[in-house]
Design a protein around this motif. Structure first.
Motif, PDB file in Angstrom:
ATOM      1  N   THR A 181       0.829  -1.206   0.000  1.00 28.60           N
ATOM      2  CA  THR A 181       0.000   0.000   0.000  1.00 28.60           C
ATOM      3  C   THR A 181       0.866   1.259   0.000  1.00 28.60           C
ATOM      4  N   LEU A 182       1.931   1.249   0.798  1.00 30.51           N
ATOM      5  CA  LEU A 182       2.859   2.384   0.812  1.00 30.51           C
ATOM      6  C   LEU A 182       3.477   2.603  -0.567  1.00 30.51           C
ATOM      7  N   GLY A 183       3.843   1.523  -1.244  1.00 33.67           N
ATOM      8  CA  GLY A 183       4.411   1.632  -2.588  1.00 33.67           C
ATOM      9  C   GLY A 183       3.444   2.270  -3.569  1.00 33.67           C
ATOM     10  N   PHE A 184       2.174   1.874  -3.504  1.00 33.29           N
ATOM     11  CA  PHE A 184       1.192   2.467  -4.412  1.00 33.29           C
ATOM     12  C   PHE A 184       0.904   3.924  -4.057  1.00 33.29           C
ATOM     13  N   ILE A 185       0.965   4.260  -2.784  1.00 34.67           N
ATOM     14  CA  ILE A 185       0.799   5.669  -2.397  1.00 34.67           C
ATOM     15  C   ILE A 185       1.964   6.501  -2.921  1.00 34.67           C
ATOM     16  N   LEU A 186       3.182   5.945  -2.831  1.00 36.49           N
ATOM     17  CA  LEU A 186       4.350   6.655  -3.367  1.00 36.49           C
ATOM     18  C   LEU A 186       4.265   6.824  -4.877  1.00 36.49           C
ATOM     19  N   MET A 187       3.597   5.893  -5.551  1.00 38.81           N
ATOM     20  CA  MET A 187       3.492   5.933  -7.004  1.00 38.81           C
ATOM     21  C   MET A 187       2.471   6.963  -7.485  1.00 38.81           C
ATOM     22  N   SER A 188       1.544   7.333  -6.633  1.00 37.31           N
ATOM     23  CA  SER A 188       0.458   8.204  -7.067  1.00 37.31           C
ATOM     24  C   SER A 188       0.914   9.658  -7.205  1.00 37.31           C
ATOM     25  N   PRO A 228       8.074   1.268  -7.257  1.00 34.75           N
ATOM     26  CA  PRO A 228       8.005  -0.129  -7.716  1.00 34.75           C
ATOM     27  C   PRO A 228       8.860  -1.079  -6.875  1.00 34.75           C
ATOM     28  N   THR A 229      10.012  -0.599  -6.406  1.00 33.17           N
ATOM     29  CA  THR A 229      10.850  -1.433  -5.540  1.00 33.17           C
ATOM     30  C   THR A 229      10.135  -1.725  -4.224  1.00 33.17           C
ATOM     31  N   THR A 230       9.459  -0.725  -3.685  1.00 34.54           N
ATOM     32  CA  THR A 230       8.706  -0.918  -2.444  1.00 34.54           C
ATOM     33  C   THR A 230       7.579  -1.923  -2.639  1.00 34.54           C
ATOM     34  N   VAL A 231       6.885  -1.844  -3.761  1.00 35.03           N
ATOM     35  CA  VAL A 231       5.806  -2.799  -4.044  1.00 35.03           C
ATOM     36  C   VAL A 231       6.368  -4.215  -4.174  1.00 35.03           C
ATOM     37  N   LEU A 232       7.491  -4.379  -4.866  1.00 39.11           N
ATOM     38  CA  LEU A 232       8.087  -5.708  -5.010  1.00 39.11           C
ATOM     39  C   LEU A 232       8.562  -6.264  -3.674  1.00 39.11           C
ATOM     40  N   ILE A 233       9.117  -5.414  -2.816  1.00 39.19           N
ATOM     41  CA  ILE A 233       9.520  -5.855  -1.475  1.00 39.19           C
ATOM     42  C   ILE A 233       8.279  -6.294  -0.687  1.00 39.19           C
ATOM     43  N   GLY A 234       7.195  -5.559  -0.831  1.00 35.03           N
ATOM     44  CA  GLY A 234       5.943  -5.932  -0.157  1.00 35.03           C
ATOM     45  C   GLY A 234       5.428  -7.281  -0.640  1.00 35.03           C
ATOM     46  N   PHE A 235       5.512  -7.530  -1.955  1.00 30.94           N
ATOM     47  CA  PHE A 235       5.105  -8.829  -2.481  1.00 30.94           C
ATOM     48  C   PHE A 235       6.011  -9.936  -1.946  1.00 30.94           C
ATOM     49  N   GLY A 236       7.310  -9.643  -1.830  1.00 30.49           N
ATOM     50  CA  GLY A 236       8.241 -10.621  -1.273  1.00 30.49           C
ATOM     51  C   GLY A 236       7.909 -10.958   0.174  1.00 30.49           C
ATOM     52  N   ILE A 237       7.584  -9.949   0.970  1.00 33.43           N
ATOM     53  CA  ILE A 237       7.196 -10.180   2.370  1.00 33.43           C
ATOM     54  C   ILE A 237       5.913 -11.006   2.433  1.00 33.43           C
ATOM     55  N   THR A 238       4.966 -10.716   1.557  1.00 34.45           N
ATOM     56  CA  THR A 238       3.706 -11.455   1.540  1.00 34.45           C
ATOM     57  C   THR A 238       3.926 -12.915   1.152  1.00 34.45           C
ATOM     58  N   ILE A 239       4.764 -13.161   0.158  1.00 37.93           N
ATOM     59  CA  ILE A 239       5.063 -14.536  -0.242  1.00 37.93           C
ATOM     60  C   ILE A 239       5.775 -15.269   0.890  1.00 37.93           C
ATOM     61  N   TYR A 240       6.700 -14.581   1.567  1.00 42.03           N
ATOM     62  CA  TYR A 240       7.379 -15.186   2.714  1.00 42.03           C
ATOM     63  C   TYR A 240       6.373 -15.550   3.806  1.00 42.03           C
ATOM     64  N   ALA A 241       5.401 -14.670   4.046  1.00 46.86           N
ATOM     65  CA  ALA A 241       4.394 -14.935   5.075  1.00 46.86           C
ATOM     66  C   ALA A 241       3.543 -16.155   4.727  1.00 46.86           C
ATOM     67  N   ILE A 242       3.282 -16.354   3.450  1.00 48.27           N
ATOM     68  CA  ILE A 242       2.487 -17.511   3.035  1.00 48.27           C
ATOM     69  C   ILE A 242       3.299 -18.797   3.141  1.00 48.27           C
ATOM     70  N   LEU A 243       4.571 -18.746   2.767  1.00 44.79           N
ATOM     71  CA  LEU A 243       5.383 -19.956   2.733  1.00 44.79           C
ATOM     72  C   LEU A 243       6.034 -20.306   4.064  1.00 44.79           C
ATOM     73  N   LYS A 244       6.072 -19.368   5.014  1.00 48.84           N
ATOM     74  CA  LYS A 244       6.735 -19.611   6.301  1.00 48.84           C
ATOM     75  C   LYS A 244       5.985 -20.673   7.088  1.00 48.84           C
TER      76      LYS A 244
END
Length: 79
Positions: A28-35, A59-75
């Motif tokens: 969400t922070l990444g998309f706010i920064l993009m606006s 875009p880097t912030t959004v990708l990091i957020g997706f990485g954290i989300t994937i980690y949360a699912i796979l942990k």
């Protein structure tokens, strides 16, 4: 017929949900920064749309957020 108490289990543990919420907040922070960066007048071009924040940081912030989300699912907290 026995009255068996069914234990409801969540799909993830508490730690997974914390990481998931952190990941969603970072996305969400990444998309706010993009606006922003647009112009009120369609005949005037605004160079601000090509600044560092919108081209690299957001875009880097959004990708990091997706990485954290994937980690949360796979942990797996049981390991």
């Amino acid at each position: 017929m026995k009255n068996e108490e069914q234990k409801h289990e969540f799909l993830f543990e508490k730690v997974n949900y914390k990481f998931l919420l952190i990941g969603i907040a970072v996305i969400t922070l990444g998309f706010i920064l993009m606006s922003g960066g647009g112009s009120d007048d369609p005949n005037v071009f605004n160079e601000e749309i090509f600044n560092f924040r919108r081209i690299r940081l957001a875009p880097t912030t959004v990708l990091i957020g997706f990485g954290i989300t994937i980690y949360a699912i796979l942990k797996n907290p049981k390991k």
